[in-house]
Design a protein around this motif. Structure first.
Motif, PDB file in Angstrom:
ATOM      1  N   GLU A  73       0.927  -1.174   0.065  1.00  0.00           N
ATOM      2  CA  GLU A  73      -0.100   0.057  -0.044  1.00  0.00           C
ATOM      3  C   GLU A  73       0.923   1.125  -0.081  1.00  0.00           C
ATOM      4  N   CYS A 102       6.268  -8.542   7.447  1.00  0.00           N
ATOM      5  CA  CYS A 102       5.550  -7.387   7.418  1.00  0.00           C
ATOM      6  C   CYS A 102       6.184  -6.102   7.570  1.00  0.00           C
ATOM      7  N   ARG A 119       3.185   0.346   3.372  1.00  0.00           N
ATOM      8  CA  ARG A 119       2.916  -0.621   4.349  1.00  0.00           C
ATOM      9  C   ARG A 119       3.062  -1.872   3.378  1.00  0.00           C
ATOM     10  N   GLU A 151       1.145  -8.860  15.251  1.00  0.00           N
ATOM     11  CA  GLU A 151       0.016  -9.133  14.497  1.00  0.00           C
ATOM     12  C   GLU A 151       0.255  -8.747  12.998  1.00  0.00           C
ATOM     13  N   SER A 152      -0.377  -9.342  12.122  1.00  0.00           N
ATOM     14  CA  SER A 152      -0.019  -9.199  10.633  1.00  0.00           C
ATOM     15  C   SER A 152      -0.853  -7.401  10.374  1.00  0.00           C
ATOM     16  N   LEU A 153      -0.313  -7.159   9.258  1.00  0.00           N
ATOM     17  CA  LEU A 153      -0.721  -5.901   8.569  1.00  0.00           C
ATOM     18  C   LEU A 153      -2.357  -5.884   8.426  1.00  0.00           C
ATOM     19  N   THR A 154      -3.142  -4.946   8.418  1.00  0.00           N
ATOM     20  CA  THR A 154      -4.708  -4.678   8.150  1.00  0.00           C
ATOM     21  C   THR A 154      -4.489  -3.607   7.108  1.00  0.00           C
ATOM     22  N   PHE A 155      -4.364  -4.107   5.744  1.00  0.00           N
ATOM     23  CA  PHE A 155      -4.388  -2.778   4.618  1.00  0.00           C
ATOM     24  C   PHE A 155      -5.784  -2.139   4.741  1.00  0.00           C
ATOM     25  N   ARG A 156      -5.692  -0.861   4.325  1.00  0.00           N
ATOM     26  CA  ARG A 156      -6.828  -0.139   4.472  1.00  0.00           C
ATOM     27  C   ARG A 156      -7.667  -0.292   3.271  1.00  0.00           C
ATOM     28  N   ARG A 158      -8.998  -2.626   0.194  1.00  0.00           N
ATOM     29  CA  ARG A 158      -8.845  -4.057  -0.237  1.00  0.00           C
ATOM     30  C   ARG A 158     -10.271  -4.476  -0.651  1.00  0.00           C
TER      31      ARG A 158
ATOM     32  N   ARG D 158      -4.202 -15.534   0.721  1.00  0.00           N
ATOM     33  CA  ARG D 158      -4.536 -14.560   1.352  1.00  0.00           C
ATOM     34  C   ARG D 158      -4.884 -14.955   2.856  1.00  0.00           C
TER      35      ARG D 158
END
Lengths: 158, 158, 158, 158
Positions: A73, A102, A119, A151-156, A158, D158
């Motif tokens: 991102e 990450c 990110r 914790e893995s990344l949460t993408f904005r 998606r 994913r």
């Protein structure tokens, strides 16, 4: 726990828009990842994360690292700057033969206000050099990387 | 007098032969040259040769630097290594609107025996951004660069 | 006799000045040289100079080609364009284990007036893959390349 | 409907593992995307998708294309080959100011069996060159791209 890897830009990372090129960003992430995880082959010990550096991928070594997946991102364009970018790096998932690295790419240490540029997550598969087939993460590697699990990344988007 | 510019490699500088690619070497020379001669745009002053850094080539600046000529001799293949290469840099000739930058690329500081990998000369022309036409080196630039004037490189193969 | 190798640009060959980067030019010359001299490993025969293509440098092959020297004169900045550049290529010198490849890089075929962007010479040494030591040009290679022998480039600036 | 964009490799796209580098793949996708969507600035009309080519991003143009996001799945390593890769390209989503370009990267046309190397999606935002702020996709662009709208990629991992 996160590793901080100072990652210098080059002027040639810019494209005709005058920003760091989106493809080149993946080379910067690659370099940060290598600094963090690969065994240093220099006589001087210089690894960013000395305990994390357990992959020996020097020519002739028995392991290669294959890239299975990347998600990136781009939050803000990156200008050329002399101070190295501050790349934060951790492990979002560790499976049998693969792991998710990450990254958060920040402006150089000391620049105010701190900017979050990019990110990303890379899925790496450890493979046998000769066969190029996946091989299991061994106990030594698992122990070295465990402290950096988060914790893995949460993408904005998606 | 020579400047010493520590210039980090990236793993992606290697080609399929496992050595630093010959074309990529010119990007390394470019980066060393920029570190030495360009005005730092960071708030922190970090220029290698503070007194030499008189070219302002940031976006919107009035000068661009055109490359007129390059000559490179590759003496030994360069492996990936974590410590930055030690690039020595001086000025072999200063004309009205152009200068010759000379380089010797050495193994990282501290590595014994010291290896000379590459020797090169780049002819740079200062030009006006708007017209892309050569413009004269001014007095301030000339004064900043004079201490680094030295004998030009003599190439072995020609 | 000269070979004409159509060599496509990529937008990512441009640098922040909006022209083909000087270092990237060497990758374009490399690609033209490979098209001309390397054995095609595709099933379809597609080599530019079918008779010249005698170097087998596919993985596992016994020869690698080392670059000993490059000299490049940049005569005009190159914009992004879709049509491939027209690179003329010949051999300026053939020694025991090395040869000089000469190039003139022109605007795409059909563009008027034709522009000469770059002139260059690369000294290549054939070497044994295992030892990385020079090996002699053999009779088959010499016969394939002889028709392309011509006068070497005379550079304007030296 | 999908566009097919023949996209040539370069030997310099390989990394030290002897495969097309994962970061370089994004430059190949970039090039395919430009061939498909950008207005050709050559006199000769050579656009892959003549009707799709409505973005004018030549120097001085009023639009730039910003990359907001990329997701890439690498299914098989790509060797150097002379024939261009066959990149299939379509639009998975068209919003107010952004669109998702989807790609499937295949082995060269004619190679049997056909190999699917890579799948990817790029989110592009059209922006005003002066302000670098998003601007709406206009009617002409929307009409040109509509025939290429299709289902977006579903990634395996994913």
């Amino acid at each position: 726990m996160r590793l901080h890897v100072p990652t210098p830009l080059r002027w040639s990372d810019l494209d005709a828009y005058g920003h760091v090129n989106n493809a080149r960003m993946l080379s910067l992430l690659e370099e940060a990842r290598i600094q963090a995880f690969w065994v240093s082959t220099d006589t001087s010990e210089h690894a960013v994360g000395a305990s994390t550096a357990v992959i020996d991928a020097t020519p002739g070594a028995s392991t290669i690292t294959l890239i299975a997946r990347q998600e990136v991102e781009y939050l803000a364009p990156i200008p050329y700057q002399r101070q190295p970018l501050d790349i934060e790096l951790w492990i979002g998932y560790m499976g049998g033969a693969s792991l998710d690295v990450c990254y958060e790419v920040y402006s150089p240490v000391g620049v105010e206000p701190r900017a979050l540029y990019t990110r990303a997550v890379t899925t790496i598969v450890l493979a046998d050099t000769a066969t190029e087939r996946p091989r299991r993460i061994d106990e030594r590697e698992r122990a070295a990387w465990e402290p950096y699990l988060g914790e893995s990344l949460t993408f904005r988007r998606r």
